[in-house]
Design a protein around this motif. Sequence first.
Motif, PDB file in Angstrom:
ATOM      1  N   ARG A 140     -13.601  -2.460  24.137  1.00  0.00           N
ATOM      2  CA  ARG A 140     -13.667  -3.323  25.319  1.00  0.00           C
ATOM      3  C   ARG A 140     -15.049  -3.235  25.966  1.00  0.00           C
ATOM      4  NH1 ARG A 140      -8.554  -0.738  25.926  1.00  0.00           N
ATOM      5  NH2 ARG A 140      -6.814  -2.189  25.596  1.00  0.00           N
ATOM      6  N   ALA A 141     -15.513  -4.356  26.474  1.00  0.00           N
ATOM      7  CA  ALA A 141     -16.824  -4.391  27.126  1.00  0.00           C
ATOM      8  C   ALA A 141     -16.881  -3.408  28.288  1.00  0.00           C
ATOM      9  CB  ALA A 141     -17.126  -5.809  27.610  1.00  0.00           C
ATOM     10  N   SER A 142     -15.795  -3.280  29.021  1.00  0.00           N
ATOM     11  CA  SER A 142     -15.762  -2.394  30.182  1.00  0.00           C
ATOM     12  C   SER A 142     -15.810  -0.911  29.796  1.00  0.00           C
ATOM     13  CB  SER A 142     -14.504  -2.664  31.008  1.00  0.00           C
ATOM     14  OG  SER A 142     -13.331  -2.460  30.231  1.00  0.00           O
ATOM     15  N   ASP A 143     -15.540  -0.595  28.518  1.00  0.00           N
ATOM     16  CA  ASP A 143     -15.504   0.800  28.072  1.00  0.00           C
ATOM     17  C   ASP A 143     -16.766   1.247  27.353  1.00  0.00           C
ATOM     18  OD1 ASP A 143     -12.939   1.035  29.065  1.00  0.00           O
ATOM     19  OD2 ASP A 143     -11.979   0.577  27.150  1.00  0.00           O
ATOM     20  N   ILE A 144     -17.614   0.326  26.974  1.00  0.00           N
ATOM     21  CA  ILE A 144     -18.769   0.663  26.133  1.00  0.00           C
ATOM     22  C   ILE A 144     -19.648   1.733  26.768  1.00  0.00           C
ATOM     23  CG2 ILE A 144     -20.980  -0.244  25.302  1.00  0.00           C
ATOM     24  CD1 ILE A 144     -19.546  -2.738  24.408  1.00  0.00           C
ATOM     25  N   SER A 145     -19.932   1.605  28.045  1.00  0.00           N
ATOM     26  CA  SER A 145     -20.826   2.568  28.696  1.00  0.00           C
ATOM     27  C   SER A 145     -20.157   3.916  28.933  1.00  0.00           C
ATOM     28  CB  SER A 145     -21.321   2.004  30.032  1.00  0.00           C
ATOM     29  OG  SER A 145     -20.232   1.788  30.917  1.00  0.00           O
ATOM     30  N   GLN A 146     -18.826   3.991  28.740  1.00  0.00           N
ATOM     31  CA  GLN A 146     -18.095   5.227  28.984  1.00  0.00           C
ATOM     32  C   GLN A 146     -17.865   6.049  27.714  1.00  0.00           C
ATOM     33  OE1 GLN A 146     -17.506   5.748  32.259  1.00  0.00           O
ATOM     34  NE2 GLN A 146     -18.438   3.735  32.567  1.00  0.00           N
ATOM     35  N   ILE A 147     -18.242   5.512  26.571  1.00  0.00           N
ATOM     36  CA  ILE A 147     -17.978   6.165  25.292  1.00  0.00           C
ATOM     37  C   ILE A 147     -19.286   6.471  24.579  1.00  0.00           C
ATOM     38  CG2 ILE A 147     -16.823   5.958  23.056  1.00  0.00           C
ATOM     39  CD1 ILE A 147     -14.955   3.886  24.346  1.00  0.00           C
ATOM     40  N   LEU A 148     -19.377   7.671  24.008  1.00  0.00           N
ATOM     41  CA  LEU A 148     -20.549   8.025  23.198  1.00  0.00           C
ATOM     42  C   LEU A 148     -20.261   7.658  21.748  1.00  0.00           C
ATOM     43  CD1 LEU A 148     -23.326   9.426  22.908  1.00  0.00           C
ATOM     44  CD2 LEU A 148     -22.072  11.537  22.426  1.00  0.00           C
ATOM     45  N   PHE A 149     -21.113   6.824  21.171  1.00  0.00           N
ATOM     46  CA  PHE A 149     -20.987   6.415  19.775  1.00  0.00           C
ATOM     47  C   PHE A 149     -22.052   7.119  18.943  1.00  0.00           C
ATOM     48  CE2 PHE A 149     -19.149   3.051  22.277  1.00  0.00           C
ATOM     49  CZ  PHE A 149     -18.000   2.712  21.574  1.00  0.00           C
TER      50      PHE A 149
END
Length: 247
Positions: free
Chosen positions: A148-157
Motif C-alpha cells: 500500500r502507498a500509505s505503508d511504503i515509508s513505514q517498511i524497510l525493503f
Amino acid sequence: MMNLRSAFRARAFALFALTIGGCAVVTDNGLRLGVGVGHSAEYLEKQGAKPATTGAPSELAQQARQWARGNSGDKGVIVVGETGVLRTLNAVERAEFYGAYLKAVQGEGAAESGARQAEFVAKIGGISRIETNKVPGIYSQDLPVAVRASDISQILFATALGSTVTGATGDLVVARNAGDGLLVIEQVLCREAAADYRSCAEQFPKGRFDRTTGAELGSDFEPKHGGTRINTVSYQRVPASVRTATQ
C-alpha cells in the motif's frame, strides 16, 4: 567556480520541483525523496483517453501475468516472510499492471474488474517480494506481494545491491491475500534494523499458512504434513503441546 555553483543550483531546483510536484525520486543509493500521492484524476483521464499501444506486452504486463500464474485463487492465505526490493509504481503503471493481472486471472470481461482495478490504483504504491525460505547463495523461496502507498515509508525493503550480492532482505512482515489471490502486506512484525530483530523473528515462523486454521501450507496451498501452525491473529508460532491438545 561559478559554473559549478550554477549547475548545482539547477540540479537542486529540479529535484525540489519534482519533490513538491508529488513525484517519487529515487537516487542511486536507494534514497527515496518526495513520494507523493500519484497523478491527478485529470492526468489519469487524459491517459485513459489515449489509444492503447499495440505489439508485445510491456515488462510490467508480463510480470503481472507471471503473478497471476502463481496466485492462490480465492483460498485464504497468510504469508510471513522478509521483504525484497521495492518497485514503486505511478498510477498509470498500477492500472496497467493490475489490468493485465486481472485479465490473466479472470479472463476478458471479468465482473467487477473495473472496480477492483480502481481500488488497486487508489491504494497500492508498489510491488515487491516476500521471502519465506532461503539458503544463502543456493536458493530462496519467495512470493510476489503488493504494498500500500500509505505503508511504503513505514517498511524497510532490501536494496537492489544487497539483494543481488548477499541476498539481503528487509523487515519481517505478514501479508494476506484477497479474493483475486493477490498478496498485500498487512503489517511489520519485526524491524530488520532493531537490535532485537533475531529474538523477535524467532516468534514468527516464515511460510504460507491457512487464514482460518493457521496450518502451514505447501507450494500447492494445501496443508503441509507435519507442518507448523501459527495463531491467525498474532502470527506467532503455536507450541506443539497446544496443537496436540486441540486436535
